[in-house]
Design a protein around this motif. Structure first.
Motif, mmCIF file in Angstrom:
data_model
loop_
_atom_site.group_PDB
_atom_site.id
_atom_site.type_symbol
_atom_site.label_atom_id
_atom_site.label_comp_id
_atom_site.label_asym_id
_atom_site.label_seq_id
_atom_site.Cartn_x
_atom_site.Cartn_y
_atom_site.Cartn_z
ATOM 1 N N VAL A 4 13.647 8.173 -27.509
ATOM 2 C CA VAL A 4 14.259 8.593 -28.760
ATOM 3 C C VAL A 4 14.053 10.095 -28.936
ATOM 4 C CG1 VAL A 4 14.316 8.276 -31.251
ATOM 5 C CG2 VAL A 4 13.776 6.337 -29.778
ATOM 6 N N GLY A 5 15.151 10.815 -29.107
ATOM 7 C CA GLY A 5 15.079 12.243 -29.380
ATOM 8 C C GLY A 5 15.015 12.468 -30.875
ATOM 9 N N VAL A 24 9.030 9.368 -27.485
ATOM 10 C CA VAL A 24 9.681 10.341 -28.359
ATOM 11 C C VAL A 24 9.781 11.697 -27.671
ATOM 12 C CG1 VAL A 24 9.566 11.524 -30.580
ATOM 13 C CG2 VAL A 24 8.888 9.133 -30.417
ATOM 14 N N ILE A 25 10.983 12.275 -27.706
ATOM 15 C CA ILE A 25 11.269 13.581 -27.132
ATOM 16 C C ILE A 25 11.619 14.527 -28.276
ATOM 17 C CG2 ILE A 25 12.811 14.876 -25.591
ATOM 18 C CD1 ILE A 25 11.172 12.715 -24.151
ATOM 19 N N ASP A 32 18.299 18.381 -24.427
ATOM 20 C CA ASP A 32 17.170 17.459 -24.563
ATOM 21 C C ASP A 32 17.637 16.042 -24.914
ATOM 22 O OD1 ASP A 32 15.428 19.560 -24.059
ATOM 23 O OD2 ASP A 32 15.000 19.923 -26.172
ATOM 24 N N ALA A 33 18.797 15.906 -25.513
ATOM 25 C CA ALA A 33 19.320 14.607 -25.945
ATOM 26 C C ALA A 33 20.015 13.845 -24.824
ATOM 27 C CB ALA A 33 20.294 14.800 -27.102
ATOM 28 N N LYS A 34 20.208 14.486 -23.700
ATOM 29 C CA LYS A 34 21.032 13.928 -22.622
ATOM 30 C C LYS A 34 20.663 12.502 -22.213
ATOM 31 C CE LYS A 34 22.591 14.844 -17.954
ATOM 32 N NZ LYS A 34 22.400 15.636 -16.761
ATOM 33 N N VAL A 60 23.227 8.057 -32.854
ATOM 34 C CA VAL A 60 22.660 9.169 -33.601
ATOM 35 C C VAL A 60 22.405 8.685 -35.024
ATOM 36 C CG1 VAL A 60 23.042 11.502 -34.478
ATOM 37 C CG2 VAL A 60 23.871 10.869 -32.204
ATOM 38 N N ILE A 61 21.175 8.882 -35.485
ATOM 39 C CA ILE A 61 20.781 8.459 -36.832
ATOM 40 C C ILE A 61 20.496 9.702 -37.652
ATOM 41 C CG2 ILE A 61 19.031 7.251 -38.185
ATOM 42 C CD1 ILE A 61 18.674 5.405 -35.710
ATOM 43 N N GLU A 62 21.130 9.807 -38.809
ATOM 44 C CA GLU A 62 20.876 10.923 -39.718
ATOM 45 C C GLU A 62 19.770 10.502 -40.677
ATOM 46 O OE1 GLU A 62 23.283 13.253 -43.159
ATOM 47 O OE2 GLU A 62 24.354 12.892 -41.285
#
Length: 82
Positions: A4-5, A24-25, A32-34, A60-62
């Motif tokens: 998870v980024g 966690v990244i 970095d999200a790749k 993608v979670i906001e």
């Protein structure tokens, strides 16, 4: 283990996800999200122009307006991590 980024400004969410066993990244740049299964962003850097380049196939979670627990729950649902 799902990767998870998380944006650097969301350190409380990063810690909560680590406690739940996620890899966690810290997202410092788009690349970095790749390889992430899911990304958590603050939502503060809104894309006004509507232009984007797809970097990850993951969800993608906001996190704007959500507690760390609520974000963790969404990440678990998106990654099927129990």
């Amino acid at each position: 283990m799902p990767k998870v980024g998380v944006e650097q400004s969301l350190s409380n969410i990063s810690e909560a996800l680590r406690q739940k066993g996620f890899d966690v990244i810290d997202l410092r740049k788009e690349a970095d999200a790749k390889d992430c299964d899911c990304c958590v962003v603050s939502g503060l850097d809104s894309n006004v122009m509507g232009m984007h380049e797809v970097v990850t196939a993951g969800s993608v979670i906001e996190a704007n307006g959500l507690s760390a627990d609520e974000v963790c729950q969404q990440v678990e649902e998106k990654t099927s991590h129990q």
